[in-house]
Design an enzyme around this catalytic site. Structure first.
Site, short mmCIF file in Angstrom:
data_model
loop_
_atom_site.label_atom_id
_atom_site.label_comp_id
_atom_site.label_asym_id
_atom_site.label_seq_id
_atom_site.Cartn_x
_atom_site.Cartn_y
_atom_site.Cartn_z
N TYR A 8 2.90 -4.65 -0.87
CA TYR A 8 3.59 -5.30 -2.13
C TYR A 8 3.71 -3.94 -3.14
O TYR A 8 5.01 -3.85 -3.75
CB TYR A 8 2.65 -6.19 -2.75
CG TYR A 8 3.77 -6.81 -4.06
CD1 TYR A 8 4.61 -7.98 -3.79
CD2 TYR A 8 3.41 -6.64 -5.24
CE1 TYR A 8 5.43 -8.35 -4.66
CE2 TYR A 8 3.99 -7.26 -6.44
CZ TYR A 8 4.91 -8.23 -5.86
OH TYR A 8 5.53 -8.82 -7.04
N SER A 19 7.76 -4.98 -10.72
CA SER A 19 6.26 -5.23 -10.96
C SER A 19 5.73 -4.04 -11.56
O SER A 19 6.12 -2.97 -11.22
CB SER A 19 5.72 -5.73 -9.71
OG SER A 19 4.09 -5.95 -9.76
#
Length: 270
Positions: free
Chosen positions: A150, A137
């Site tokens: 995250y 990501s």
């Protein structure tokens, strides 16, 4: 890379990016095993592409070993391991922090990659090499205050891919990461309205799928490709950090030193 006849195992492939990559590879002639914990959606994706579905909780190393074994048994081997499964945390480190949720998210986002690489390697090496691509990501490349845990997961994945790249390349296995910004998947359900209000463009899944195909066709070992709206995907250019020097001023490059994970081992004091 010519995909016709290649065998791919894709985790988190019942929806979103994983399903998109599964359909794209199957459309290009690959044989695909769809791995997920959503049996209904996963089976539907597999049926739609003429592939095979297997239930696989990526937090369990035995489940990934079994998924690789099923892939090799059903299609004769493994050429591409797409480690895509991922979930958001939905919490910070304040009163909303929950240990069990944290461990579950870490298990999917990081452990699932570690276990997946370890499970896939023997099968890839048995074919003379192959490719591993991980869905990381942009949260692994830059600060993401809305979900710091995250970000920690994905930064760890990026570090793993960068470190494995030169190590596995010598065996004919290329490992890369794809680092998308916000894409139109279920993972942004809780923050979609906020993103829209902030003017953040939300990419179609097809944009991430196209980046995946580009990486599979031409990614160099250890590269982490960013994928952002209105920009062509390409490898992220990491700055070279200050490195160690020998007494005479020569730079020490561990990536080219020949050391492997078995080259140095810690020992307990006796």
């Amino acid at each position: 890379m010519e995909f016709t006849g290649k065998v791919a195992l894709i985790t988190g492939a019942a929806s979103g990016i994983g399903a998109g990559v599964a359909r794209a590879l199957a459309g290009l002639g690959a044989r695909v095993v769809v791995a997920d914990v959503d049996d209904t959606a996963g089976q539907a994706v597999a049926d739609g592409i003429g592939g095979r579905y297997t239930r696989c909780d990526v937090r369990d190393p035995d489940a990934l070993t079994a998924a690789v074994a099923l892939t090799a048994e059903h299609f004769g081997g493994l050429d591409l391991a797409i480690l895509n499964a991922g979930i958001s945390t939905g919490m910070g480190l304040g009163e909303d922090f929950d240990v069990e949720r944290y461990r579950a998210v870490m298990g999917v986002n990081l452990d699932g990659v570690v276990f997946g690489v370890r499970a896939a390697l023997p099968a890839l090496l048995a074919r003379g090499g192959g490719r591993i691509v991980v869905t990381a990501s942009m949260a692994g490349l830059m600060p993401v205050p809305i979900d710091p845990l995250y970000g920690a997961n994905k930064a760890a994945v990026v570090g793993l891919v960068r470190s494995l790249g030169p190590q596995l390349a010598a065996s004919g296995v290329t490992v890369n990461a794809v680092c998308p910004s916000f894409a139109d998947t279920a993972i942004i359900t809780g923050i979609r309205d906020g993103l829209t209000a902030a003017g953040m463009p939300i990419m179609p899944v097809s944009a991430v799928v196209d980046a995946y195909l580009a990486v599979l066709r031409g990614g160099e070992p250890g590269e982490c490709w960013f994928v952002q709206a209105n920009r062509a995907p390409e490898p992220f250019a990491f700055r070279t950090p200050p490195g160690p020097r020998t007494a005479d001023g020569a730079r020490v490059d561990l990536a080219r030193s020949g050391l492997t994970t078995g080259g140095t081992q810690s020992q307990e004091n006796t």
